[in-house]
Design an enzyme around this catalytic site. Sequence first.
Site, mmCIF file in Angstrom:
data_model
loop_
_atom_site.group_PDB
_atom_site.id
_atom_site.type_symbol
_atom_site.label_atom_id
_atom_site.label_comp_id
_atom_site.label_asym_id
_atom_site.label_seq_id
_atom_site.Cartn_x
_atom_site.Cartn_y
_atom_site.Cartn_z
ATOM 1 N N GLY A 14 12.312 -7.018 -36.092
ATOM 2 C CA GLY A 14 11.855 -6.054 -37.092
ATOM 3 C C GLY A 14 10.654 -5.274 -36.619
ATOM 4 O O GLY A 14 9.817 -4.844 -37.383
ATOM 5 N N CYS A 15 10.565 -5.077 -35.322
ATOM 6 C CA CYS A 15 9.377 -4.452 -34.765
ATOM 7 C C CYS A 15 9.804 -3.490 -33.666
ATOM 8 O O CYS A 15 10.711 -3.788 -32.901
ATOM 9 C CB CYS A 15 8.510 -5.554 -34.190
ATOM 10 S SG CYS A 15 6.968 -4.974 -33.542
ATOM 11 N N VAL A 16 9.138 -2.331 -33.586
ATOM 12 C CA VAL A 16 9.448 -1.375 -32.525
ATOM 13 C C VAL A 16 9.035 -1.949 -31.176
ATOM 14 O O VAL A 16 9.749 -1.865 -30.196
ATOM 15 C CB VAL A 16 8.729 -0.035 -32.771
ATOM 16 C CG1 VAL A 16 8.881 0.870 -31.564
ATOM 17 C CG2 VAL A 16 9.273 0.636 -34.016
ATOM 18 N N SER A 17 7.847 -2.551 -31.146
ATOM 19 C CA SER A 17 7.429 -3.246 -29.929
ATOM 20 C C SER A 17 7.900 -4.688 -30.026
ATOM 21 O O SER A 17 8.442 -5.100 -31.034
ATOM 22 C CB SER A 17 5.917 -3.176 -29.785
ATOM 23 O OG SER A 17 5.310 -3.560 -30.990
#
Lengths: 141, 406
Positions: free
Chosen positions: A50-53
């Site tokens: 759930g994270c771009v990074s």
Amino acid sequence: MTYPAHIQDLIDDFSFMEDWEDRYMHVIDMGKDLSPLAANEHNDITRVKGCVSQVWLVKDNNNAEPSRLFYRGDSDAHIVKGLVAIVIHIFSGQKADDIINTNIQAIMNDLGLAEHLSAQRSNGLKAMISRIQDDARATLS
Amino acid sequence: MPNFNITDIRAQFPILSREVNGKPLAYLDNAASAQKPVAVMDAMRRQMETSFANVHRGLHTMANETTESFEAARAKAANFLGAASADNIVFTKGATEALNLTAYGLAPHIEAGDEIIISQMEHHSNIVPWHFLRERQGAVIRFAPVTELGELDLDAFKSMLSAKTKVVSLVHMSNVLGTINPIAQIAPWVKAAGAWFIVDGTQYAVHRPVNVTALGVDAYCMTGHKLYGPTGIGALFGTDEILQAMQPFNGGGEMIEDVFEDRVTYNDPPHKFEAGTPPILQAIGLGAAIDWIRQFDFDDVHQHEMALYHAALDGLRDVNGFRLYGEAKDKGAVLSFGLEGAHPHDIAQILDKYGIAVRAGQHCTQPLMTRLGVHSTARASFGIYNTMDDVDRLVEGVKRAALFLS
């Protein structure tokens, strides 16, 4: 609102910062102070989705303190890594009950970082907190 | 210089005058979604204020009026894409649904071992629907390679075509690299192999003129919200042959001819694929967006957007550790980049503090990220209303972010 000392200390640190640049700088510095994960600790089990990074959270068992949860973590983005550090500062070493009952929204408000907690932010902060609070619930059930 | 008045254009987008984090908005995330001109908002509002009812089945005046507006939007989409008839246009909720509908629709014609050729630069919406056919029917997906410059490797692609190829589905303009694929050149090869040729025009149709007849494709997908229109509406162009061949996905009202207890016969395309009440207002909004964009010459718009792209690139090249992704000879105004030592996520978050909206991430293209050898990129994408001031602020913002993160 009264906080446990370790959270109040964190808020006190941030209270001197007036603008976002200072706060971001401090967040990034906190991330740099994290003890590094071993290479094999960056894996699909520790990865927080759930994270771009990319974010990894490692849960450590401490037999001397079985009622407390301990975490280490990492990210490949500086700001997010700092948020990982904040989450670890708040939760790691705490008892499951306290972890579940922590008012994270109030803390992020007081840190001046509430924007990072919004559901629309894809920095994974919410997912990190959910991971830890789910772990805490699991130890109680 | 643009042959259109950028100040006049910007005045038609109320949102462009807002501030973000105390700074004027520089909106450079157009490849994700574009802002809407007043003309689009007005068209939808006017319909609701003056004549609204459900379409197609009514006998009263407003039902007829609304149906006329709705079908006029379909005709505008057909004309916009160069389709022979409005009957070749199926409204969908977007390009993703158009691609999913096409893949599902062709499923009865796909057998185990049949090959579907896509490319390494596809968006997940043009990968995952084909994976469904792989999972459910044993189809084989083959990925045509992308070169170092970010172009489709045409020789390699051509060599993959065979009698086993049932479908080729390619993006017209990459949402990450900006690469424009030579669809008209490819189409005869695909036809010669006897395969269906599907094209994802999500990005291309916003920036360059499309003529599906001249391109020689079987199906072409577009979306409304990147074309300065509303969300929730897109279109699938299909030739008579492919629309006849495709099975419908949604069953319900309007898509049938007759329903009995033991069988059902279907309505003709496009209605066969449009069960239930369609997104009436969104379709009317899309029609208004098409009217709006067509008042400009596509070449002027392209020239304007590419001038911004090149100015941004010139400025960013000076930044330490700058790396451009996508250097195709033929490309649109999409600037994907990275900075050595700085995560794209950090870059985007810092730019946001300066009021500059860019995207960072994998852009729904994980196989492409793997091909490029990166986890993610930052992406600035330009639209008709962007200015050199936006470019200057992007360059300045990235420089500051580089310092901040060094």
